[in-house]
Design a protein around this motif. Structure first.
Motif, PDB file in Angstrom:
ATOM      1  N   ALA B 350     -64.742 -30.243 -30.281  1.00 25.67           N
ATOM      2  CA  ALA B 350     -65.869 -31.115 -30.617  1.00 25.67           C
ATOM      3  C   ALA B 350     -66.780 -30.384 -31.590  1.00 25.67           C
ATOM      4  N   VAL B 351     -67.123 -31.084 -32.667  1.00 24.82           N
ATOM      5  CA  VAL B 351     -68.074 -30.529 -33.622  1.00 24.82           C
ATOM      6  C   VAL B 351     -69.308 -31.416 -33.607  1.00 24.82           C
ATOM      7  N   HIS B 352     -70.391 -30.890 -33.078  1.00 24.70           N
ATOM      8  CA  HIS B 352     -71.643 -31.641 -33.081  1.00 24.70           C
ATOM      9  C   HIS B 352     -72.488 -31.169 -34.250  1.00 24.70           C
ATOM     10  N   SER B 353     -73.263 -32.113 -34.797  1.00 22.82           N
ATOM     11  CA  SER B 353     -74.107 -31.762 -35.929  1.00 22.82           C
ATOM     12  C   SER B 353     -75.522 -31.483 -35.438  1.00 22.82           C
ATOM     13  N   PHE B 354     -76.042 -30.350 -35.865  1.00 25.44           N
ATOM     14  CA  PHE B 354     -77.409 -30.005 -35.453  1.00 25.44           C
ATOM     15  C   PHE B 354     -78.404 -31.017 -36.014  1.00 25.44           C
ATOM     16  N   ASP B 355     -78.188 -31.422 -37.272  1.00 20.00           N
ATOM     17  CA  ASP B 355     -79.036 -32.441 -37.901  1.00 20.00           C
ATOM     18  C   ASP B 355     -79.034 -33.740 -37.110  1.00 20.00           C
ATOM     19  N   LYS B 356     -77.812 -34.180 -36.786  1.00 25.96           N
ATOM     20  CA  LYS B 356     -77.683 -35.430 -36.029  1.00 25.96           C
ATOM     21  C   LYS B 356     -78.358 -35.310 -34.673  1.00 25.96           C
ATOM     22  N   MET B 357     -78.244 -34.120 -34.091  1.00 24.73           N
ATOM     23  CA  MET B 357     -78.879 -33.913 -32.789  1.00 24.73           C
ATOM     24  C   MET B 357     -80.391 -34.098 -32.906  1.00 24.73           C
ATOM     25  N   LEU B 358     -80.971 -33.509 -33.958  1.00 30.08           N
ATOM     26  CA  LEU B 358     -82.417 -33.650 -34.147  1.00 30.08           C
ATOM     27  C   LEU B 358     -82.800 -35.109 -34.340  1.00 30.08           C
ATOM     28  N   LYS B 359     -81.966 -35.827 -35.136  1.00 29.50           N
ATOM     29  CA  LYS B 359     -82.257 -37.260 -35.373  1.00 29.50           C
ATOM     30  C   LYS B 359     -82.149 -38.052 -34.082  1.00 29.50           C
ATOM     31  N   ALA B 360     -81.104 -37.734 -33.301  1.00 28.76           N
ATOM     32  CA  ALA B 360     -80.910 -38.458 -32.037  1.00 28.76           C
ATOM     33  C   ALA B 360     -82.112 -38.242 -31.120  1.00 28.76           C
ATOM     34  N   ILE B 361     -82.633 -37.014 -31.151  1.00 26.95           N
ATOM     35  CA  ILE B 361     -83.803 -36.728 -30.316  1.00 26.95           C
ATOM     36  C   ILE B 361     -84.991 -37.543 -30.821  1.00 26.95           C
ATOM     37  N   GLU B 362     -85.141 -37.555 -32.150  1.00 26.27           N
ATOM     38  CA  GLU B 362     -86.253 -38.290 -32.758  1.00 26.27           C
ATOM     39  C   GLU B 362     -86.168 -39.779 -32.431  1.00 26.27           C
ATOM     40  N   ASN B 363     -84.922 -40.315 -32.521  1.00 33.01           N
ATOM     41  CA  ASN B 363     -84.725 -41.750 -32.263  1.00 33.01           C
ATOM     42  C   ASN B 363     -84.554 -42.059 -30.786  1.00 33.01           C
ATOM     43  N   LYS B 364     -84.704 -41.045 -29.978  1.00 29.88           N
ATOM     44  CA  LYS B 364     -84.509 -41.243 -28.528  1.00 29.88           C
ATOM     45  C   LYS B 364     -83.169 -41.924 -28.213  1.00 29.88           C
ATOM     46  N   ALA B 365     -82.123 -41.464 -28.891  1.00 28.37           N
ATOM     47  CA  ALA B 365     -80.781 -42.014 -28.636  1.00 28.37           C
ATOM     48  C   ALA B 365     -80.239 -41.394 -27.360  1.00 28.37           C
ATOM     49  N   PHE B 366     -80.811 -41.787 -26.238  1.00 33.00           N
ATOM     50  CA  PHE B 366     -80.454 -41.172 -24.955  1.00 33.00           C
ATOM     51  C   PHE B 366     -79.478 -42.036 -24.191  1.00 33.00           C
ATOM     52  N   ASP B 367     -78.672 -41.346 -23.411  1.00 37.52           N
ATOM     53  CA  ASP B 367     -77.715 -42.007 -22.527  1.00 37.52           C
ATOM     54  C   ASP B 367     -78.147 -41.692 -21.102  1.00 37.52           C
ATOM     55  N   GLY B 368     -79.369 -42.049 -20.774  1.00 34.78           N
ATOM     56  CA  GLY B 368     -79.908 -41.728 -19.455  1.00 34.78           C
ATOM     57  C   GLY B 368     -80.283 -40.262 -19.366  1.00 34.78           C
ATOM     58  N   ASP B 369     -80.310 -39.749 -18.154  1.00 35.73           N
ATOM     59  CA  ASP B 369     -80.634 -38.342 -17.982  1.00 35.73           C
ATOM     60  C   ASP B 369     -79.765 -37.753 -16.883  1.00 35.73           C
ATOM     61  N   PHE B 370     -79.743 -36.427 -16.829  1.00 38.11           N
ATOM     62  CA  PHE B 370     -79.022 -35.740 -15.759  1.00 38.11           C
ATOM     63  C   PHE B 370     -80.004 -34.761 -15.152  1.00 38.11           C
ATOM     64  N   GLY B 371     -80.361 -35.026 -13.904  1.00 36.24           N
ATOM     65  CA  GLY B 371     -81.329 -34.171 -13.219  1.00 36.24           C
ATOM     66  C   GLY B 371     -82.648 -34.110 -13.959  1.00 36.24           C
ATOM     67  N   GLY B 372     -82.993 -35.194 -14.636  1.00 32.52           N
ATOM     68  CA  GLY B 372     -84.279 -35.244 -15.330  1.00 32.52           C
ATOM     69  C   GLY B 372     -84.222 -34.768 -16.767  1.00 32.52           C
ATOM     70  N   ILE B 373     -83.053 -34.292 -17.190  1.00 26.02           N
ATOM     71  CA  ILE B 373     -82.939 -33.804 -18.572  1.00 26.02           C
ATOM     72  C   ILE B 373     -82.238 -34.877 -19.408  1.00 26.02           C
ATOM     73  N   PRO B 374     -82.863 -35.276 -20.540  1.00 26.21           N
ATOM     74  CA  PRO B 374     -82.264 -36.365 -21.337  1.00 26.21           C
ATOM     75  C   PRO B 374     -80.865 -35.996 -21.827  1.00 26.21           C
ATOM     76  N   VAL B 375     -79.938 -36.958 -21.696  1.00 26.05           N
ATOM     77  CA  VAL B 375     -78.579 -36.778 -22.208  1.00 26.05           C
ATOM     78  C   VAL B 375     -78.494 -37.567 -23.512  1.00 26.05           C
ATOM     79  N   LEU B 376     -78.143 -36.871 -24.599  1.00 27.82           N
ATOM     80  CA  LEU B 376     -78.061 -37.561 -25.891  1.00 27.82           C
ATOM     81  C   LEU B 376     -76.768 -38.360 -25.956  1.00 27.82           C
ATOM     82  N   LYS B 377     -76.797 -39.429 -26.794  1.00 26.86           N
ATOM     83  CA  LYS B 377     -75.576 -40.243 -26.944  1.00 26.86           C
ATOM     84  C   LYS B 377     -74.546 -39.445 -27.729  1.00 26.86           C
ATOM     85  N   TYR B 378     -73.317 -39.380 -27.199  1.00 27.51           N
ATOM     86  CA  TYR B 378     -72.245 -38.612 -27.838  1.00 27.51           C
ATOM     87  C   TYR B 378     -72.071 -39.034 -29.288  1.00 27.51           C
ATOM     88  N   ASP B 379     -72.019 -40.354 -29.535  1.00 28.90           N
ATOM     89  CA  ASP B 379     -71.759 -40.833 -30.899  1.00 28.90           C
ATOM     90  C   ASP B 379     -72.886 -40.484 -31.860  1.00 28.90           C
TER      91      ASP B 379
END
Lengths: 195, 664
Positions: B350-379
């Motif tokens: 799996a190759v995740h993009s750091f840029d995309k990760m930052l954008k996903a955080i900004e856009n709150k592209a969350f897939d719920g949370d795990f133990g209170g920690i936001p899980v970002l959407k894989y896509d």
């Protein structure tokens, strides 16, 4: 004496002090186990290693053949030589003030005598260390002396020692040439003036 | 021999030689070429140092690359009777922990200190996995300088990867446990067990470490780690498995979920939260061992609190990145743009993009949370998936030409793929079962490329057999061309989990040759012959002894009694490179001492019966090494034999002037 000659004499005299900042002799040492090289520097007032631990190491190695430890503190020459050099410098400066040519001849003589006496003393010192060996030494080589060379190289068992005059001695030599040059310059000026 | 027969014999020999050299470049016969590439002429030096973890040996080994020659084993977490490390009074405290003195650990991941994401050659950090610790090795000395215990952790596996400028080394707990540890039902895992991620600050001048803060995270298994670099500097990434939160039969029960997580931690944000006072100072109990600057004797500080951050109070500090099933390694590319993790049970990378990760955080592209920690959407975070990447892909390193190299454990191979194109371009089998791999400088911003080391777990038939227990191995692979080429196999100590490689000249410019005797601050050092003595204090006897070529001063000691604790404080008075002296005494139940020039080390000896006990130098120091020996006389408890010692003089003389014996 001309002003130029006086200045040259003064500078030459101050240059003698260079022996305080540069060693006068170096004994470099090569041995199979010391690829990094080793050696000692002889100054007018101290003996140091080429690397920080060299003097100690050399003493350690020398004790096997019963050679005396080189203890700079117990060598009287290192105590009084500095005074002689300072004395000569002061004398030289004084002579440059007085400005009489015969005094400069005297100066050349004094420095050269010092050099010759120094070299003879160094030779005797080497002779003593090389010959007066502890009879209880672990390693005895009948008939062999361990006297390091005065100038040049010599193989002593596994050690090749290379002994050379160092920067301090060259500075002293330059001083002598400068005194001589001052005398010659003065003579030439006199002749020109006479003509 | 008949001349003609001789000529025929010679021609027969020459012919195949010519034939072989003529075909040197061919496919099956490039061994000649390989030999040239790894041959370092006698007396010449290797281009690289490689530091390999010793795994279950607990130590670090130092190899030359490309020759594969072993130079040194640096004792770190295990006692080393060869040098006295962990046995001598000066080094014992290095192995102190809150669990007591521990003579062993499992050392996994060496990590070089760095500046601007390039190894600077000052220190090497390595983790102790079993009893969570991090050690710092000083690379001027090539010796362990410091060990710090990690509190609230269990199985310090994801550690001690170094941030871009050695601000921190990180530590994530492999086993979640109750925090603070407590006596609970094991089956209450989901309720009571927690993980921690620790940031261990490194003093930029001295290298001294301290636990700056910990983050308490949901109870799963945290596996490996890698800080970001360049644009992703300020973040660190931690893989995990067992998001199922199983506490038994993990091989099945922790392999159910299709995706596990990479924890992405914004440690610069965490620093801010600490500054704002969001961290709770909680009770802890952990050891910090280092050498006292003055005496050079190891000592232990016991630290009683640690700062802990709870993600609940610290929004934006930590996110989970869903990643292919049970990922193992996580790595960031030299430019710091990608976070690369291998789903070890998914056969893809799996190759995740750091840029995309930052954008996903900004856009709150969350897939719920795990133990209170936001899980970002894989896509939303995934840049690419590298297919056909071998079975059981574990770790990825990078070269200087834009390629990545991934180790595949199950298919025993290294797979080369192109960053940006995400396609496999070459593969080479390794023998067998590779774990980590290493490209010289491959975890830095500027990889050196050139060589890759495959660190293999199984060797089977690769070497002469040595019974049931076989060596593990390293394989040197040439990666300078399009095709990877195997150059050399060489055995390793213990289990080489991971390694570091650094250009040799970064270390050879400035290294220590001797310990300067003038700086020796050991209270029992003998810096000159007059300092040597034997003193009694109750049943403690302190022998201050000098070792120099080729004798001990003193070498005869009387007045020791059964029941005494005899401390031999040996100072090696040499100031000459590579002239160690050893010290050993008959019946010593600990080890020998190997004392470097200018060093003082102390061996405790507790004689059990009366008699004469010889001691001697164990390191062949000189032509008269065999003569470097002495005697200690032990008398029955309560006897009135006078305490006396000497070298070479009338035994009745209580004190010896050895300068005379040397000069005479």
């Amino acid at each position: 004496m001309t002003t130029t000659s006086r200045i040259i004499v003064a500078v030459a005299s101050v240059l003698l002090l260079g022996t305080f900042i540069q060693p006068i002799w170096k004994i470099g040492i090569e041995a199979p186990q010391y690829p990094e090289g080793m050696g000692i520097y002889i100054w007018i007032n101290q003996i140091t290693g080429e690397n920080p631990g060299d003097l100690n190491t050399l003493n350690e190695l020398n004790h096997y053949i019963g050679m005396k430890r080189i203890e700079p503190d117990s060598i009287p020459e290192l105590q009084y030589m500095p005074y002689i050099i300072i004395g000569l410098t002061i004398l030289g400066l004084l002579f440059s003030l007085i400005g009489k040519t015969p005094l400069i001849y005297l100066m050349v003589g004094l420095v050269m005598i010092l050099a010759v006496v120094g070299i003879v003393d160094f030779y005797l010192w080497e002779y003593d260390y090389g010959h007066n060996l502890d009879p209880n030494a672990a390693i005895k080589m009948p008939g062999m002396s361990f006297q390091p060379p005065l100038i040049g190289g010599k193989q002593l068992m596994n050690i090749y020692a290379l002994s050379l005059p160092w920067v301090g001695t060259w500075l002293m030599t330059i001083s002598i040439f400068m005194y001589v040059y001052a005398i010659l310059l003065n003579r030439k000026k006199k002749r020109v003036a006479a003509a | 021999m008949n001349k003609r027969v001789f000529f025929i014999a010679v021609s027969l020999l020459i012919f195949p030689v010519l034939f072989l050299t003529g075909c040197g470049g061919g496919s099956g016969l490039d061994t000649g070429d390989a030999a040239q590439k790894v041959y370092v002429k006698p007396g010449e030096h290797d281009e690289f140092y490689s530091f390999m973890s010793g795994g279950f040996s607990g130590q670090v080994s130092v190899y030359g690359i490309p020759s594969g020659r072993l130079f040194k084993v640096i004792p770190v977490f295990s006692q080393d009777p060869e040098t006295g490390y962990g046995y001598s009074e000066e080094t014992k405290a290095m192995l102190n922990t809150s669990h007591g003195f521990i003579p062993w650990d499992d050392a996994h991941h060496p990590s070089l200190s760095r500046k601007e994401a390039i190894a600077d050659g000052r220190w090497l950090f390595i983790n102790g996995n079993n009893t969570p610790r991090i050690a710092r090795i000083d690379l001027k000395e090539f010796e362990t300088a410091e060990i710090i215990e990690i509190p609230n952790s269990s199985g310090n596996h994801g550690s001690p990867f170094t941030t871009e400028n050695s601000e921190y080394v990180v530590a994530s707990t492999r086993f979640s446990v109750p925090v603070p540890n407590a006596d609970v039902d094991i089956s209450s895992y989901k309720e009571n067990f927690k993980g921690t991620i620790s940031f261990v600050k490194v003093n930029p001048e001295s290298g001294r470490m301290n636990i700056e803060f910990q983050i308490v995270v949901p109870g799963i298994d945290y596996d490996l780690a890698r800080p970001g670099k360049g644009p992703s500097h300020g973040w660190a990434f931690f893989t995990s498995y067992n998001t199922e939160q199983a506490n038994s039969l993990l091989e099945v029960n922790a392999s159910k979920n299709d995706k596990d997580y990479i924890a992405a931690v914004n440690w610069q944000k965490a620093e801010e939260y600490v500054k704002q006072g969001k961290a709770k100072e909680v009770p802890a109990d952990y050891y910090h061992n280092y050498y006292d600057e003055k005496t050079g004797i190891a000592k232990s500080d016991v630290v009683k609190t640690v700062k802990v951050l709870d993600p609940k109070d610290c929004p934006g500090m930590i996110y989970y990145l869903p990643t292919q099933k049970s990922p193992h390694g996580v790595d960031t590319d030299p430019e710091g743009k990608y976070i690369i993790a291998s789903g070890k049970l998914a056969s893809e990378i799996a190759v995740h993009s750091f840029d995309k990760m930052l954008k996903a955080i900004e856009n709150k592209a969350f897939d719920g949370d795990f133990g209170g920690i936001p899980v970002l959407k894989y896509d939303a975070i995934n840049e690419a998936v590298v297919k056909d990447a071998g079975l059981g892909p574990l770790h990825t390193e990078f070269d200087d030409k834009g390629y990545a190299y991934t180790s595949a454990f199950i298919s025993s191979e290294v797979v080369k793929w192109k960053l940006g194109e995400w396609k496999v371009v070459d593969r080479i089998p390794v023998y067998y079962s590779i774990g980590h791999l290493l490209v010289m400088g491959g975890d830095t911003k500027k990889p050196d490329g050139k060589y890759l080391l495959a660190l293999n777990k199984i060797t089977k038939d690769r070497y002469l057999p040595t019974g049931p227990m076989l060596t593990q191995s390293c394989q040197l692979i040439d990666i300078s061309g399009d095709k990877m080429k195997l150059l050399l196999d060489f055995p390793t100590i213990g289990e080489p989990h991971y390694a570091q490689g650094i250009k040799a000249d970064k270390l050879t410019k400035d290294f220590m040759k001797i310990y300067e005797i003038s700086k020796n601050g050991n209270p029992y050092a003998s810096k000159k012959i007059d300092d040597t003595k034997v003193t009694r204090n109750g049943n403690e006897v302190h022998v201050q002894m000098i070792a120099t070529r080729s004798h001990f001063t003193p070498d005869n000691i009387e007045g020791i009694k059964v029941g005494d604790k005899v401390y031999f404080h040996i100072t090696n008075l040499e100031q000459d490179w590579d002239i160690p002296h050893g010290f050993s005494i008959m019946g010593a139940t600990n080890s020998e001492l190997l004392i470097m020039p200018g060093q003082t080390l102390t061996l405790l000896w507790e004689p059990k019966q009366p008699g004469i006990f010889p001691f001697y130098c164990t390191d062949f120091c000189s032509a008269l090494h065999q003569e470097m020996q002495g005697y200690a006389r032990v008398s029955p408890a309560g006897s009135n034999v006078e305490l006396r010692w000497w070298l070479d003089k009338d035994p009745k003389a209580p004190k010896v002037d050895t300068t005379k014996t040397e000069k005479k």
